[in-house]
Design a protein around this motif. Structure first.
Motif, PDB file in Angstrom:
ATOM      1  N   ILE A 142      37.269  42.930  45.559  1.00 13.34           N
ATOM      2  CA  ILE A 142      38.455  43.758  45.811  1.00 13.34           C
ATOM      3  C   ILE A 142      39.721  42.966  45.529  1.00 13.34           C
ATOM      4  O   ILE A 142      40.676  43.464  44.927  1.00 13.34           O
ATOM      5  CB  ILE A 142      38.451  44.287  47.258  1.00 13.34           C
ATOM      6  N   GLN A 143      39.732  41.712  45.966  1.00 10.81           N
ATOM      7  CA  GLN A 143      40.896  40.860  45.726  1.00 10.81           C
ATOM      8  C   GLN A 143      41.167  40.719  44.230  1.00 10.81           C
ATOM      9  O   GLN A 143      42.314  40.823  43.773  1.00 10.81           O
ATOM     10  CB  GLN A 143      40.671  39.481  46.350  1.00 10.81           C
ATOM     11  N   GLU A 144      40.110  40.474  43.471  1.00 12.03           N
ATOM     12  CA  GLU A 144      40.255  40.319  42.025  1.00 12.03           C
ATOM     13  C   GLU A 144      40.779  41.604  41.390  1.00 12.03           C
ATOM     14  O   GLU A 144      41.662  41.575  40.524  1.00 12.03           O
ATOM     15  CB  GLU A 144      38.913  39.931  41.402  1.00 12.03           C
ATOM     16  N   TYR A 145      40.253  42.740  41.852  1.00 13.50           N
ATOM     17  CA  TYR A 145      40.714  44.018  41.303  1.00 13.50           C
ATOM     18  C   TYR A 145      42.174  44.273  41.657  1.00 13.50           C
ATOM     19  O   TYR A 145      42.961  44.730  40.822  1.00 13.50           O
ATOM     20  CB  TYR A 145      39.843  45.166  41.818  1.00 13.50           C
ATOM     21  N   LEU A 146      42.560  43.978  42.903  1.00 13.31           N
ATOM     22  CA  LEU A 146      43.939  44.227  43.335  1.00 13.31           C
ATOM     23  C   LEU A 146      44.933  43.345  42.591  1.00 13.31           C
ATOM     24  O   LEU A 146      46.082  43.752  42.370  1.00 13.31           O
ATOM     25  CB  LEU A 146      44.063  44.011  44.847  1.00 13.31           C
ATOM     26  N   ASN A 147      44.511  42.142  42.234  1.00 12.94           N
ATOM     27  CA  ASN A 147      45.391  41.279  41.449  1.00 12.94           C
ATOM     28  C   ASN A 147      45.750  41.963  40.129  1.00 12.94           C
ATOM     29  O   ASN A 147      46.915  41.969  39.711  1.00 12.94           O
ATOM     30  CB  ASN A 147      44.710  39.937  41.171  1.00 12.94           C
ATOM     31  N   THR A 148      44.734  42.537  39.486  1.00 12.08           N
ATOM     32  CA  THR A 148      44.959  43.242  38.229  1.00 12.08           C
ATOM     33  C   THR A 148      45.746  44.526  38.451  1.00 12.08           C
ATOM     34  O   THR A 148      46.671  44.851  37.702  1.00 12.08           O
ATOM     35  CB  THR A 148      43.612  43.579  37.558  1.00 12.08           C
ATOM     36  N   TYR A 149      45.390  45.242  39.524  1.00 13.31           N
ATOM     37  CA  TYR A 149      46.064  46.507  39.843  1.00 13.31           C
ATOM     38  C   TYR A 149      47.547  46.285  40.090  1.00 13.31           C
ATOM     39  O   TYR A 149      48.401  47.039  39.605  1.00 13.31           O
ATOM     40  CB  TYR A 149      45.408  47.141  41.071  1.00 13.31           C
TER      41      TYR A 149
ATOM     42  N   ALA B 296      49.447  43.844  38.995  1.00 14.99           N
ATOM     43  CA  ALA B 296      50.128  43.479  37.753  1.00 14.99           C
ATOM     44  C   ALA B 296      50.362  44.708  36.877  1.00 14.99           C
ATOM     45  O   ALA B 296      51.441  44.876  36.296  1.00 14.99           O
ATOM     46  CB  ALA B 296      49.304  42.438  37.004  1.00 14.99           C
ATOM     47  N   GLU B 297      49.351  45.574  36.797  1.00 16.34           N
ATOM     48  CA  GLU B 297      49.465  46.759  35.943  1.00 16.34           C
ATOM     49  C   GLU B 297      50.455  47.783  36.488  1.00 16.34           C
ATOM     50  O   GLU B 297      51.057  48.542  35.728  1.00 16.34           O
ATOM     51  CB  GLU B 297      48.091  47.409  35.778  1.00 16.34           C
ATOM     52  N   ASN B 298      50.646  47.811  37.813  1.00 15.41           N
ATOM     53  CA  ASN B 298      51.532  48.797  38.435  1.00 15.41           C
ATOM     54  C   ASN B 298      52.838  48.185  38.929  1.00 15.41           C
ATOM     55  O   ASN B 298      53.580  48.819  39.688  1.00 15.41           O
ATOM     56  CB  ASN B 298      50.799  49.484  39.597  1.00 15.41           C
TER      57      ASN B 298
ATOM     58  N   VAL C 212      55.957  47.866  46.826  1.00 13.57           N
ATOM     59  CA  VAL C 212      55.001  47.535  47.880  1.00 13.57           C
ATOM     60  C   VAL C 212      54.065  48.726  48.070  1.00 13.57           C
ATOM     61  O   VAL C 212      54.502  49.871  48.018  1.00 13.57           O
ATOM     62  CB  VAL C 212      55.707  47.222  49.214  1.00 13.57           C
ATOM     63  N   ALA C 213      52.786  48.464  48.259  1.00 13.10           N
ATOM     64  CA  ALA C 213      51.813  49.516  48.520  1.00 13.10           C
ATOM     65  C   ALA C 213      50.806  48.987  49.530  1.00 13.10           C
ATOM     66  O   ALA C 213      50.838  47.819  49.908  1.00 13.10           O
ATOM     67  CB  ALA C 213      51.119  49.947  47.239  1.00 13.10           C
ATOM     68  N   TYR C 214      49.907  49.867  49.984  1.00 12.42           N
ATOM     69  CA  TYR C 214      48.879  49.417  50.929  1.00 12.42           C
ATOM     70  C   TYR C 214      47.582  50.153  50.664  1.00 12.42           C
ATOM     71  O   TYR C 214      47.553  51.210  50.034  1.00 12.42           O
ATOM     72  CB  TYR C 214      49.330  49.627  52.375  1.00 12.42           C
ATOM     73  N   ILE C 215      46.491  49.553  51.134  1.00  6.88           N
ATOM     74  CA  ILE C 215      45.187  50.199  51.075  1.00  6.88           C
ATOM     75  C   ILE C 215      44.614  50.256  52.492  1.00  6.88           C
ATOM     76  O   ILE C 215      44.879  49.382  53.307  1.00  6.88           O
ATOM     77  CB  ILE C 215      44.189  49.457  50.162  1.00  6.88           C
TER      78      ILE C 215
END
Length: 211
Positions: free
Chosen positions: A143-150, A152-154, A44-47
């Motif tokens: 941002i939502q699209e980027y976080l989806n990828t982020y 998955a990658e992390n 779990v992380a947050y921005i």
């Protein structure tokens, strides 16, 4: 066993969010702990949402463009208002030299111009507001699209939005990925093609009608 612990941890965080949203909490700053926590344990992380938006290059560029448009419209509105005031003053100075019918006709003309001026002001305010709303929607989608990828990658199961007065009142700083997200989304934006620029809600010609 680790997978079960991870799932329970994620659910626990979600439960805390729900409690925070439904409880009455005194006003004050959200508490942020500096104790080290391994993100891989919780997944779990947050921005800090405002920071991501305000430091997103695309948002800054488009906000500046909207602000520039606002200044342009403000100048046009000021010029029209001054011209109208001068016309009213001229009428007041020459009314005694006019016939009753001429006075009535001029008064009706001035009333119509004043109405058009008010309409013009309302139109440009609506246009700028619509441009701003459209920009925020675009930025949230990006941002939502980027976080989806982020995520998955992390290998993250959840990325929370941390804002003052929002649903999260406590977060450990080691779970803060704001800087990483800002860096990554700006790199992607600068490498890729820019999204279509925010289009005005109404064309300039439509907003300037009725002059």
């Amino acid at each position: 066993m680790r997978k079960i612990t991870t799932s329970i941890s994620a659910l626990a965080v979600a439960g805390l969010i729900a409690v925070a949203c439904n409880s009455s909490i005194p006003e004050g700053e959200a508490t942020v702990s500096t104790e080290d926590v391994d993100i891989s344990d919780l997944k779990v992380a947050y921005i800090v949402t405002d920071s991501v938006i305000n430091n997103f290059v695309y948002f800054k560029e488009q906000s500046a463009a909207i602000a520039e448009k606002g200044k342009k419209y403000e100048g046009e509105l000021t010029n029209r208002a001054r011209g109208f005031e001068q016309e009213v003053q001229n009428f007041q100075n020459t009314a005694n030299n006019m016939t009753v019918n001429q006075q009535r006709a001029k008064q009706e003309e001035l009333v119509a111009k004043e109405r058009n001026l008010v309409t013009y002001r309302e139109n440009i305010m609506q246009e700028l507001s619509a441009d701003e709303n459209k920009l925020y929607n675009e930025v949230y989608d990006m941002i939502q699209e980027y976080l989806n990828t982020y995520a998955a990658e992390n290998d993250l199961e959840m990325i929370l939005s941390y804002t003052r007065g929002g649903g999260v009142w406590y977060a450990n700083e080691s779970l803060d990925i704001t800087d990483s997200v800002v860096k990554g989304i700006n790199e992607d934006y600068e490498k890729g093609e820019a999204p279509a620029e925010t289009a005005p809600a109404a064309s300039e010609e439509e907003s300037t009608e009725g002059e």
